[in-house]
Design an enzyme around this catalytic site. Sequence first.
Site, PDB file in Angstrom:
ATOM      1  N   CYS A  97       1.223  -1.741  -0.597  1.00 51.29           N
ATOM      2  CA  CYS A  97      -0.167   0.241  -0.357  1.00 51.29           C
ATOM      3  C   CYS A  97       0.949   1.104  -0.228  1.00 51.29           C
ATOM      4  O   CYS A  97       1.745   0.816   0.236  1.00 51.29           O
ATOM      5  CB  CYS A  97      -0.814   0.017   1.303  1.00 51.29           C
ATOM      6  SG  CYS A  97      -0.233   0.457   2.642  1.00 51.29           S
ATOM      7  N   HIS A 108       5.309  -4.848   9.199  1.00 56.17           N
ATOM      8  CA  HIS A 108       5.164  -6.417   9.636  1.00 56.17           C
ATOM      9  C   HIS A 108       5.684  -7.697   8.354  1.00 56.17           C
ATOM     10  O   HIS A 108       4.714  -7.789   7.960  1.00 56.17           O
ATOM     11  CB  HIS A 108       4.132  -6.550   9.915  1.00 56.17           C
ATOM     12  CG  HIS A 108       3.968  -5.836  11.551  1.00 56.17           C
ATOM     13  ND1 HIS A 108       2.930  -5.204  12.015  1.00 56.17           N
ATOM     14  CD2 HIS A 108       5.220  -5.158  12.136  1.00 56.17           C
ATOM     15  CE1 HIS A 108       3.160  -5.287  13.257  1.00 56.17           C
ATOM     16  NE2 HIS A 108       5.481  -5.577  13.423  1.00 56.17           N
ATOM     17  N   GLU A 111       0.387  -0.346  16.006  1.00 59.57           N
ATOM     18  CA  GLU A 111      -0.651   0.601  16.025  1.00 59.57           C
ATOM     19  C   GLU A 111      -1.497   0.628  17.442  1.00 59.57           C
ATOM     20  O   GLU A 111      -1.536   2.522  17.431  1.00 59.57           O
ATOM     21  CB  GLU A 111      -1.714   0.267  14.919  1.00 59.57           C
ATOM     22  CG  GLU A 111      -2.375   1.395  14.527  1.00 59.57           C
ATOM     23  CD  GLU A 111      -3.383   0.798  13.571  1.00 59.57           C
ATOM     24  OE1 GLU A 111      -3.034   0.348  12.608  1.00 59.57           O
ATOM     25  OE2 GLU A 111      -4.156   2.021  13.454  1.00 59.57           O
ATOM     26  N   ASN A 121      -3.443  -6.870   8.420  1.00 54.62           N
ATOM     27  CA  ASN A 121      -4.052  -7.032   7.353  1.00 54.62           C
ATOM     28  C   ASN A 121      -4.163  -8.310   6.254  1.00 54.62           C
ATOM     29  O   ASN A 121      -4.818  -8.865   6.449  1.00 54.62           O
ATOM     30  CB  ASN A 121      -4.180  -5.793   6.265  1.00 54.62           C
ATOM     31  CG  ASN A 121      -2.927  -5.885   5.942  1.00 54.62           C
ATOM     32  OD1 ASN A 121      -2.994  -6.744   4.944  1.00 54.62           O
ATOM     33  ND2 ASN A 121      -1.167  -5.372   6.469  1.00 54.62           N
TER      34      ASN A 121
END
Length: 308
Positions: free
Chosen positions: A12, A41, A126, A224
């Site tokens: 991303c 990660h 996060e 994710n």
Amino acid sequence: MKCILAKPRGFCAGVERAIHIVEKSIEKFGVPVFVRHEIVHNRFVVDQLKEKGAIFVEDLHEIPSGATVIFSAHGVSNKIYETAKELNLQVIDATCPLVKSVHRKAQEYAAADCFIILIGHSGHAEIEGTLGQLPKGRINLITSVEDVEKLPLNAKRAAYLTQTTLSAEETCDIICTLRKKYPDIQGAKSGNICYATTNRQNAVLSICKSANLLLIVGSQNSSNSNRLRELGEEQGVKSFLIDSVADLHKEMFDGVSTVGISSGASAPEHLVLEILDWLQSNFAVESIFEEQLTEENMKFPLPSELKD
Ligand code: SF4
């Protein structure tokens, strides 16, 4: 056998920027450059940057005074910024701008004296960073619909935030439950799940209509990527989260006619290509098709310290 690749997949804009920040810092300041926590990660990304001269640490005290430290894409607490200042470290912040906007929102809600609820996974980098934007206990972390029951009923001016990499469906259920409990609650309609998480999840949902096995390329600690694998399972498709081609073995594909492949936002594309090569060497692959659901053009600028 047929292969369907989900698109968008892989890096991303936040991950591309974070990796670029480490590479540019090495170029500009020379080696070693220190990075607090894995920059993103993914172990291949981290290993590659180590080879280029990055040193990854969890504790800022491991870094010599005056050195440059890069904060990872996941963001850090205020305490970490303060410690860096005390240790006289030069900070370059690779926190994704979308995570930064969640931090700003937390501060805005606090200034408005809101009861703040954060939906996310305890212990994730996060979440540690977002919780650490305000004094301990000021933000209430919840993970499930059941956790909503435990929140006080009489909270005035409630507001919620979410981790950027959650499952859209699960988050939607939690937000609905929060809205029932606090009809005036503030917060973005679908939380703060970022564009990349949403697009990758929708693309996986789409390929799951035809695949009977799903491979998600990503590291075990990638939030994710884990959500993408879970999404496959929820669709009734046997799903695996794999680091690389080394995790594949032929028996996994017994009775499989269509393999769906995607990768998490921190997984490099070469890992996907190696998997395709492996499948072609081990099976009669009759077609490889890329199912593009949407186009991504997001780009985030580098921090001012690294601009040419
Ligand atoms: S997954 Fe989303 S929030 Fe996380 S780095 Fe990528 S763009 Fe930023």
